[in-house]
Scaffold this active site. Structure first.
Site, PDB file in Angstrom:
ATOM      1  N   ASP A  10     109.612  82.807  31.663  1.00  0.00           N
ATOM      2  CA  ASP A  10     110.428  83.613  32.346  1.00  0.00           C
ATOM      3  C   ASP A  10     109.464  83.534  33.727  1.00  0.00           C
ATOM      4  O   ASP A  10     107.820  82.914  33.586  1.00  0.00           O
ATOM      5  CB  ASP A  10     110.195  85.193  32.700  1.00  0.00           C
ATOM      6  CG  ASP A  10     110.750  85.326  33.534  1.00  0.00           C
ATOM      7  OD1 ASP A  10     111.945  84.928  34.159  1.00  0.00           O
ATOM      8  OD2 ASP A  10     110.539  86.771  34.212  1.00  0.00           O
ATOM      9  N   SER A  11     109.736  83.154  35.173  1.00  0.00           N
ATOM     10  CA  SER A  11     108.600  83.433  36.604  1.00  0.00           C
ATOM     11  C   SER A  11     107.833  84.419  36.028  1.00  0.00           C
ATOM     12  O   SER A  11     106.854  84.825  36.488  1.00  0.00           O
ATOM     13  CB  SER A  11     109.524  82.944  37.405  1.00  0.00           C
ATOM     14  OG  SER A  11     110.035  84.850  37.278  1.00  0.00           O
ATOM     15  N   CYS A  73     114.374  82.592  32.759  1.00  0.00           N
ATOM     16  CA  CYS A  73     114.508  83.002  33.946  1.00  0.00           C
ATOM     17  C   CYS A  73     115.804  82.642  34.236  1.00  0.00           C
ATOM     18  O   CYS A  73     115.752  81.729  34.409  1.00  0.00           O
ATOM     19  CB  CYS A  73     112.949  82.577  34.105  1.00  0.00           C
ATOM     20  SG  CYS A  73     113.304  82.493  36.547  1.00  0.00           S
ATOM     21  N   GLU A 152     110.888  95.885  39.488  1.00  0.00           N
ATOM     22  CA  GLU A 152     109.809  96.103  38.589  1.00  0.00           C
ATOM     23  C   GLU A 152     108.524  97.259  39.275  1.00  0.00           C
ATOM     24  O   GLU A 152     107.640  97.725  38.687  1.00  0.00           O
ATOM     25  CB  GLU A 152     108.666  94.767  40.357  1.00  0.00           C
ATOM     26  CG  GLU A 152     108.873  92.984  39.104  1.00  0.00           C
ATOM     27  CD  GLU A 152     108.263  92.306  39.643  1.00  0.00           C
ATOM     28  OE1 GLU A 152     106.960  92.406  39.889  1.00  0.00           O
ATOM     29  OE2 GLU A 152     108.928  91.379  38.876  1.00  0.00           O
ATOM     30  N   CYS A 184     120.179  88.082  36.340  1.00  0.00           N
ATOM     31  CA  CYS A 184     118.777  88.189  36.805  1.00  0.00           C
ATOM     32  C   CYS A 184     118.124  89.171  35.695  1.00  0.00           C
ATOM     33  O   CYS A 184     118.403  89.885  35.560  1.00  0.00           O
ATOM     34  CB  CYS A 184     118.337  88.293  38.127  1.00  0.00           C
ATOM     35  SG  CYS A 184     116.887  88.722  38.647  1.00  0.00           S
ATOM     36  N   HIS A 186     115.723  91.232  36.079  1.00  0.00           N
ATOM     37  CA  HIS A 186     115.834  91.808  36.657  1.00  0.00           C
ATOM     38  C   HIS A 186     116.579  93.351  37.124  1.00  0.00           C
ATOM     39  O   HIS A 186     116.598  94.484  36.326  1.00  0.00           O
ATOM     40  CB  HIS A 186     115.023  92.140  37.662  1.00  0.00           C
ATOM     41  CG  HIS A 186     113.352  91.922  37.527  1.00  0.00           C
ATOM     42  ND1 HIS A 186     113.041  90.068  37.483  1.00  0.00           N
ATOM     43  CD2 HIS A 186     112.003  91.804  37.906  1.00  0.00           C
ATOM     44  CE1 HIS A 186     111.501  90.076  37.241  1.00  0.00           C
ATOM     45  NE2 HIS A 186     111.209  91.334  37.834  1.00  0.00           N
TER      46      HIS A 186
HETATM   47  N1  DGL Z   1     113.312  85.960  36.649  1.00  0.00           N
HETATM   48  C1  DGL Z   1     114.056  85.748  37.915  1.00  0.00           C
HETATM   49  C2  DGL Z   1     115.816  85.234  37.301  1.00  0.00           C
HETATM   50  O1  DGL Z   1     115.804  86.043  36.240  1.00  0.00           O
HETATM   51  C3  DGL Z   1     113.583  86.177  39.382  1.00  0.00           C
HETATM   52  C4  DGL Z   1     112.509  86.472  39.381  1.00  0.00           C
HETATM   53  C5  DGL Z   1     112.464  85.109  40.352  1.00  0.00           C
HETATM   54  O2  DGL Z   1     112.763  85.032  41.617  1.00  0.00           O
HETATM   55  O3  DGL Z   1     110.795  85.000  39.980  1.00  0.00           O
HETATM   56  O4  DGL Z   1     116.157  84.429  38.352  1.00  0.00           O
END
Ligand code: DGL
Length: 272
Positions: A10-11, A73, A152, A184, A186
């Site tokens: 993931d990012s 992600c 977060e 997403c 989060h």
């Molecule tokens: N992990 C990203 C997503 O699911 C969210 C956070 C980001 O923008 O990197 O799209």
């Protein structure tokens, strides 16, 4: 059967919501998680940049001998999945297709809402995936970028979160969607608030949970699952100092995060 680990990236910290579901569904598997904390967020970046990052991370994980890759992600899944599938010789699972499939299954009216980062919504990846499964479906999308920092920060049910959520979601509610995809990493943390705002008539689809079931299904089909009596280990790598990842990650996972190692992707693999 295969003793290799499942790779997940993931990012940053958000993909731990996907990891949590994978560990719940197939606890016997070892996992290697990579959070690109030095370069987060991906949601605001161009498809070219996110695709380059995704290739670098996948190379890192493939060098650690994974048997399957999960692109946790949503933004990376939305823009980089086809090129990852073409470039690497292992099964690659993204979060878009499983979420889209579930949304089509549960929607009665065919009016489906999708929320995600700006990058995910701009890519139209969910809309295409849903329409492939049900060409009659009407897909309404909305980028909700502020949900990422709110999750977060742990601000998931206070006044700021509530006002933000109403601002983002009211138009989808007014449009009468009966299903809403949380597109997403989060957003599962904001699920109770989103459910309250959307009302009881709207089913929320959690891409993380659907992806875990897809991963289990693929490993099962390919005879790659470890015996159910095993207990898997979770390994964590990040690209920036681990402190922030550990703090927020413990909240995302409910306090079960193990050791987290920092790696430099530019140096990893050199000399191999
Ligand atoms: N992990 C990203 C997503 O699911 C969210 C956070 C980001 O923008 O990197 O799209």
């Amino acid at each position: 059967m295969s003793w290799q680990a499942v790779g997940i990236f993931d990012s940053g910290v958000g993909g731990l919501t996907v990891l949590r579901e994978i560990v719940r569904v197939i606890p016997q598997e070892d996992t290697i998680y990579f959070g690109d904390t030095a370069r987060v967020p991906y949601g605001t970046k161009s498809p070219e940049t996110v695709t380059r990052y995704a290739h670098e991370i996948t190379s890192f994980l493939v060098r650690r001998d994974i048997k399957l890759l999960v692109v946790a992600c949503n933004t990376a899944s939305a823009v980089a999945l086809p090129s990852l599938k073409r470039s690497f010789p292992i099964p690659v699972v993204g979060v878009i297709e499983p979420g889209a499939r579930r949304a089509v299954e549960v929607s009665k009216s065919g009016r489906i809402g999708v929320i995600g980062t700006a990058g995910t919504i701009r890519s139209s990846a969910y809309t295409r995936a849903i329409k492939r499964l049900n060409p009659e479906a009407e897909v309404l999308t909305k980028a909700c970028p502020l949900f990422v920092p709110l999750a977060e920060e742990g601000w998931v049910d206070n006044q700021v979160a509530r006002l933000t959520a109403v601002n983002y979601l009211q138009e989808l509610k007014d449009a009468g969607v009966d299903t809403l995809v949380l597109g997403c990493t989060h957003y599962p943390l904001l699920k109770p608030l989103i459910a309250e705002i959307m009302g009881a008539g709207v089913v929320l689809v959690d891409s993380a949970a659907e992806t875990a079931l897809t991963v289990a299904g693929i490993l099962g089909q390919k005879n790659l699952l470890r015996p159910v009596a095993e207990i898997g280990n979770q390994h964590y790598y990040v690209s920036d100092i681990p402190a922030g990842f550990i703090r927020v990650g413990n909240r995302f996972l409910g306090g079960r995060l193990g050791d987290v190692y920092q790696v430099n992707l530019d140096e990893d693999g050199e000399g191999n």
